[in-house]
Each structure stands twice: as C-alpha cells, then as structure tokens.
Design an enzyme around this catalytic site. Structure first.
Site, mmCIF file in Angstrom:
data_model
loop_
_atom_site.group_PDB
_atom_site.id
_atom_site.type_symbol
_atom_site.label_atom_id
_atom_site.label_comp_id
_atom_site.label_asym_id
_atom_site.label_seq_id
_atom_site.Cartn_x
_atom_site.Cartn_y
_atom_site.Cartn_z
ATOM 1 N N HIS A 62 0.810 -1.225 0.000
ATOM 2 C CA HIS A 62 0.000 0.000 0.000
ATOM 3 C C HIS A 62 0.837 1.267 0.000
ATOM 4 O O HIS A 62 0.282 2.367 0.013
ATOM 5 C CB HIS A 62 -0.913 0.015 1.238
ATOM 6 C CG HIS A 62 -0.184 0.303 2.501
ATOM 7 N ND1 HIS A 62 0.653 -0.598 3.104
ATOM 8 C CD2 HIS A 62 -0.149 1.418 3.270
ATOM 9 C CE1 HIS A 62 1.161 -0.073 4.187
ATOM 10 N NE2 HIS A 62 0.700 1.155 4.320
ATOM 11 N N HIS A 77 1.347 6.902 -0.689
ATOM 12 C CA HIS A 77 0.644 6.072 0.290
ATOM 13 C C HIS A 77 -0.789 5.881 -0.194
ATOM 14 O O HIS A 77 -1.537 6.840 -0.356
ATOM 15 C CB HIS A 77 0.659 6.763 1.657
ATOM 16 C CG HIS A 77 0.240 5.885 2.795
ATOM 17 N ND1 HIS A 77 -1.069 5.550 3.036
ATOM 18 C CD2 HIS A 77 0.969 5.273 3.758
ATOM 19 C CE1 HIS A 77 -1.137 4.775 4.110
ATOM 20 N NE2 HIS A 77 0.093 4.588 4.567
#
Length: 684
Positions: A62, A77
């Site tokens: 992620h 992110h």
C-alpha cells in the site's frame, strides 16, 4: 542571483485534489511526515508522481517510496489504514531498485474492495525529507478534479542537485515482521545501521514507558509497525493508559482502530520499534495477528462481551466515567486561564463589595470583560477542544458553541416571554448556555456520527461547503430543541424538590443541596436553582439557599487545597493551588475539571464534605444578602443595617468549618500520589 531549482509533482491518480490538512489521518494531515497533497481517486491506476529510483515497496503493497535525482524522497501512500488489509486490494508493478519515470504505472488499487472493507482510498503524496531539501512545496488549487499525470505541486529546492544522486541504491526490503518502513537512501541506511545500537539505547526509556503503560508484556499479544505508528494487539485495551502514553516525550498521539492500539511516533518509529522489540523479544513480532479472529482473540485473553460491564449499575458507572473523562480532557487546555479568570472575578467582587469600584465604571467594565470572557465563551472553546478529543471537526463544533450563545438567543432566553419559542412547529424552551459544559460535550460526541453520516450521502465535490453548515445546523438543533429543554425540565423538577425540602427543613436541604449541587453544575442542572436565588434576593433582600451554594464552592476549594498540600508532583501542585484560590473566589471549574473529577475520589469526598457544610449552614440559618459567595464574598453575609453580627459569625463557622472538613477528609482519605501515573511513565 541564482534562480531556485524546482521539480514538478504529478497527480498519481485521477480524482479530486485535497489539501493535506483534509486527509482523515492525523499523522498525514498535520504534515508530521512532511509536506504534500492528496487525491480522492476515481480510478485505481496509480502512476509515479516523479522520476526516480524505487527505494521501498511495503510488504502490504500500500506504499511505495521513491528518491529523485535531486534528492527528494517521495512517498506514495495508498488508502487510509489499509495496512490492515495485508495487501489484498493492491497490485504493485515495481520492485525495490527499479528506476521509473514520472507517469509510469506504480500500482493498481481495487477501489471496490477498499469500499467493501470500509477503508478510504485516499492516495497521499508527501516529501518525507522536505525539511532539509525544500524551501517550499507549492500545491495547485485544491478542490478540483484532475487526471493522472497532471502537474499538481511544485517543489522549490533548498539546495542545488547533488551530483550522482541518481545513483543512490535501494534500501533493504522490509522484513517479514514489518508491514511498511520508512524509505531512505543507501548512505542513510548505512548510517542508521552503524548507529543502531545507540539509537535503540536512546529510545529505550520511551520504549519502557510505552510497554509499561499499554499494560506490560503480559497484556501484549504482538507488535507490528508501519510508517509512523507502533501497532499493538492487546489482550485488554482498557489496561492501557491513553493519556499517559499520549503525553510521553516522543509520542504524537494514541489511536484505536481495527483491533489495534496505535501509538503514533512519526519518523522515529523504526528506532522506537527496535527498542520495544529489544525489550519484548522476537516472539512478539507476529504478522499473523493482523486481523485476529474471534477464536484467537478469546484464546489470547482479549476482552470479549463477557468482559464488558454487566448490570445497569456497572454500565452506568462505566458510561459516567467515559463522560467525565471526555469533559476533563476537553477542559484541561483552558484550566489555567479559567483559574486566573476566577481569581480576577474574586478580586473584582471584593473591590465592588468595599465600594472601591462601581459596576458602571470603565475600569470595572474592562476588567470584568477580561475576567468573564472565558466563562461566557466557554461553549466555543469547549466545542473546539472536545471535538479534537473525540475526533469531530473542531471548527464546526466551535461554531455550534457560538450559535448557542448567539446574542439574540441569549437575550430571548433571559426573558420568560420570549424563552418559549417554536422551531418548525416544535415547542422549544431556550436556556442560557454561557459557561455551560455538558451540552457541548454531547454535541462533540454526536458530531463524530453526524459528520460521518453526512459524508456518506454528500458527494465529495460538495462536502467542503455543505458538510460543515449542515453539521452545525443539525448539532445546534439537537442541543436547542432536545438537550436544552430536557436539562431545563429536569433542573426545574430538581429545583422544586429542593425548595420543598428547604421549606420542610433548612438543615436537611443543606445536606442535600451541599452534597449534590456541584454534580448538578457538571450537567447544567443547576440553572433551575439560580432563578430561585435571584428571586429571593430581589424580593426578600436575602437568600438562605445562596448561603448553601456558597458552601459548595468552599468545599471544592478545600479539596483541591488538600491535593496541593499532599502531592509531591510539581505540575499538579501548581494547578491545584491556582484552582483552590479560584474556588475561594467563587469559580469552581478549575478545581472540578482540573483536579477533583480527574481523580474521582477527590470529588466524592469533597461532595461529602460539602453536604456536611450545608447541614451546618442550615442548622445555623446562615443568610446571604447579595449574589456573591465563597470566601471572597464575605461582605454578602454582613446583615444590612446591623453590620457584623450573628449571621456573619454563622458564615465564618460554616464556611471555614467546611474548608477544614473538606481539606482534612481529602488529605486523609481522598487523595494519594499513588493515584498519579507511575514514575516510569514519565521517563524520557
């Protein structure tokens, strides 16, 4: 003069551009990780915002870290708290060490899967070393739709590009224990690896304090960490001392989500994690604890339904404890100025009592404004502080507080003929919310759910305008139409009961009122008694009831004075002394919310002492001749036309007797420094 070098940062995904401050994660929103921007995506294809070398690919896929030729370290992110999903919604197309051009595909996100998991898909881009390499990061206008690869921000470099920076090699991939790690250049990685023993030693005290205050090793199932946070899986979260941990030097905040107890550290999370693991041992580094099942949590000793309070009394006690905890936490930031304001109000009362100042003089009006403003606008301040504590919007809740004390509403509430209004046909009784506490705590509590509900039904591009005003409207209506009238109804009923008890027996009413009045103040139920006092003084020239109310202020002041005398904790002694003086000047909020409610036994013992003082006041038939009280209000107990006589002596006996009783009882039975956090919790 040489022109500053700049670098463009592209939108990594198509969607709606957000300012970093609007990101629903406090670590990113406060720019703890560095300056940047965010995008609420409409598409799951994520591209590189800059050209550079891939330095980190999180084990949970992620997050991807890049370093550019000019030395910018950029983090992409994907999603909020998506570390919990163990990589399921993400496919990464790059590996550590790859060189990638701006606009090339980094990863893909399954937006539908994120929605099913109830996770925000917000893509965040931050320059993690911005403090050292940037003069500025200029973000283009937010609140607009963009396509991927659109230039969104411009980085103004603080230094000229470093020759050979493009040759920076990758860091080591994250270990199996880590879900994600800060990315860094090879030279930084080597520097950290060489100094690791020293780093661990440096953070050992902080690690000890954190482990101790989450309940010790016996309360920990496992620990992992992400880019900013230690994530504990605890057997019982109730054992963790949230306030103590949040106030440790090196800790930014505490959060709870997805069965994790999260301690937000920031950039030093790797070092703190290493220090924690050095104390706990490798057995606690268990990735499989990521999403514990009901069976595993029960086996590990995690709290189940049977551990929750059962029975109406334990549940009531637990609920009250939570309410009081939020009230004290919300009041703490303003305790100092409340205490100072209370002292100034006491001085003004003395000056007017001795006719040094008149209430119409300019000097009095200015000083009274300084002394009274904090109390009058307390709902505004509490809206802000309580919202921050509970996670609702601080600005919106401050506006709600301002609505409650809006001049036209306050004026209408002050007159019986206009206090009864209708709102869209609903009968509503207005009340004064100046200096009130409980209604704003309830509003802040409800604000979390109201804001979340509005965001579910209002499209993203309309939220910035409609969510705040609708939230303010809904919360204001709830307080004005539901909470206010309910408090008014209950307080009037209590006032009638208290008046009946007083007519039956002044001594008995002194015991009841003395013991309960400050509790009524906490929940705003005392407003039913105040009009009785005002009416007594206006029509009869005196009020026995106000003499009893005066006793309750002295008792709270005596209790906090006992804490000052007994405690060896310097910060607590300082706030206790100021709160005691304020209470003796007739303002008990600093004593109540700063100390007595925080250490609940102090408040209970103080209320017992207050009841005894009220009993003594009733037995002596002490009378009050002005809307003033406590120790500073002694002129209000001098009988007009008689002077110092039996009533004043009764005042001295009852008030200073109560002071003595409250101070001694709390000193002996109500407080001990053992009630404070353990000394290790303050280790730095």
């Amino acid at each position: 003069m040489k022109k500053a070098a700049t670098r463009r940062l592209l939108a990594p995904v198509a969607g709606w551009v957000l300012a970093l401050a609007d990101v629903q994660d406090p670590v990113f929103a406060t720019a703890t990780m560095g300056p940047g921007f965010a995008i609420q995506p409409t598409d799951g294809r994520v591209v590189a915002p800059v050209s550079g070398r891939v330095t980190v690919v999180a084990a949970t896929k992620h997050a991807v870290g890049l370093v550019t030729a000019s030395g910018l370290e950029v983090l992409v992110h994907m999603g909020i708290d998506t570390v919990d999903l163990n990589g399921a919604p993400f496919v990464c197309h790059v590996q550590v060490g790859d060189t990638i051009q701006a606009g090339e595909v980094l990863a893909e996100m399954d937006l539908a899967a994120l929605q099913r998991a109830q996770k925000l898909a917000t893509v965040i881009v931050v320059v993690t070393n911005g403090q050292t390499v940037l003069d500025d990061l200029i973000v283009a206008a937010t609140d607009q739709m963009v396509t991927a690869k659109t230039a969104v921000a411009t980085a103004v470099l603080a230094v000229t590009p470093v020759p050979g920076a493009q040759a920076v090699t990758s860091t080591t991939a994250a270990s199996d224990v880590e879900l994600e790690s800060e990315f860094e250049s090879e030279s930084e990685s080597k520097s950290k690896s060489k100094s690791k023993p020293n780093s661990t030693s440096k953070y050992a005290h902080l690690a000890t304090a954190i482990v101790t205050n989450v309940g010790g090793p016996g309360n920990i199932n496992s620990v992992i960490h992400c880019i900013t946070r230690l994530r504990f899986y605890l057997k019982d979260e109730h054992c963790a001392q949230d306030a103590v941990i949040a106030n440790l030097d090196g800790v930014i905040d505490v959060a709870k989500a997805g069965g994790q107890y999260q301690v937000v550290i920031g950039p030093a999370v790797n070092e703190v994690y290493d220090a924690v693991m050095a104390q706990l041992g490798p057995a606690f580094a268990d990735m499989t604890a990521g999403t514990p099942t009901a069976a595993t949590t029960q086996a590990a000793g995690a709290p189940t339904e049977t551990d929750a309070p059962t029975g109406w009394l334990p549940r009531l006690r637990h609920g009250m404890s939570q309410v009081i905890g939020v009230m004290t936490a919300a009041m703490i930031p303003v305790i100092g100025i409340l205490a100072g304001s209370g002292i100034l109000k006491g001085i003004l009362a003395a000056l007017t009592g001795f006719h040094v100042l008149t209430v119409t003089s300019g000097t009095y009006m200015v000083l009274n404004a300084v002394a009274d403003a904090t109390f009058y606008f307390l709902p505004v301040v509490l809206g802000f502080t309580a919202a921050k504590k509970l996670g609702s919007d601080p600005i919106v809740l401050a506006i709600v507080g301002a609505i409650l004390i809006y001049p036209s509403l306050m004026t209408a509430a002050g007159h019986a003929t206009t206090a009864q209004i209708t709102f869209f046909g609903v009968p509503t009784h207005l009340m004064s919310y100046a200096a009130s506490v409980f209604p704003m705590i309830v509003a802040a509590w409800l604000g979390v759910s109201v804001e979340r509900g509005l965001k579910r039904v209002i499209p993203l591009y309309l939220r910035s305008v409609f969510v705040p005003i609708l939230e303010a409207l809904i919360l204001s209506v709830i307080v004005l139409v539901v909470i206010g009238p309910l408090i008014t109804m209950i307080s009037k009923g209590l006032a009638s009961g208290i008046l009946a008890i007083y007519n039956f027996s002044p001594a008995l009413s002194g015991l009841v009122i003395g013991g309960l009045y400050q509790t009524m103040v906490i929940f705003g139920l005392h407003w039913g008694i105040i009009p009785i006092v005002i009416n007594d003084i206006a029509t009869n020239g005196h009020s026995y009831l106000n003499a009893i109310l005066s006793i309750t202020m002295v008792a709270q002041g005596g209790a906090v004075l006992a804490v000052f005398l007994k405690s060896k904790n310097k910060p607590l002694k300082e706030i206790s002394l100021a709160a005691a003086i304020s209470a003796f000047c007739g303002v008990t909020e600093p004593a109540l919310y700063g100390v007595n409610l925080k250490y609940k036994r102090v408040f209970v013992v103080a209320s017992i002492a207050s009841g005894l003082g009220g009993l003594l006041t009733g037995l002596l038939h002490v009378n009050n001749y002005a809307l003033s009280g406590s120790l500073i209000g002694f002129p209000a107990f001098i009988t007009p036309g008689v002077g110092i006589g039996p009533n004043f002596y009764g005042y001295l006996i009852s008030h200073y007797g109560t002071l003595l009783i409250a101070t001694i009882l709390v000193y002996l039975f109500g407080f001990s420094d053992k009630m404070l956090p353990a000394p290790s919790a303050t280790a730095k």
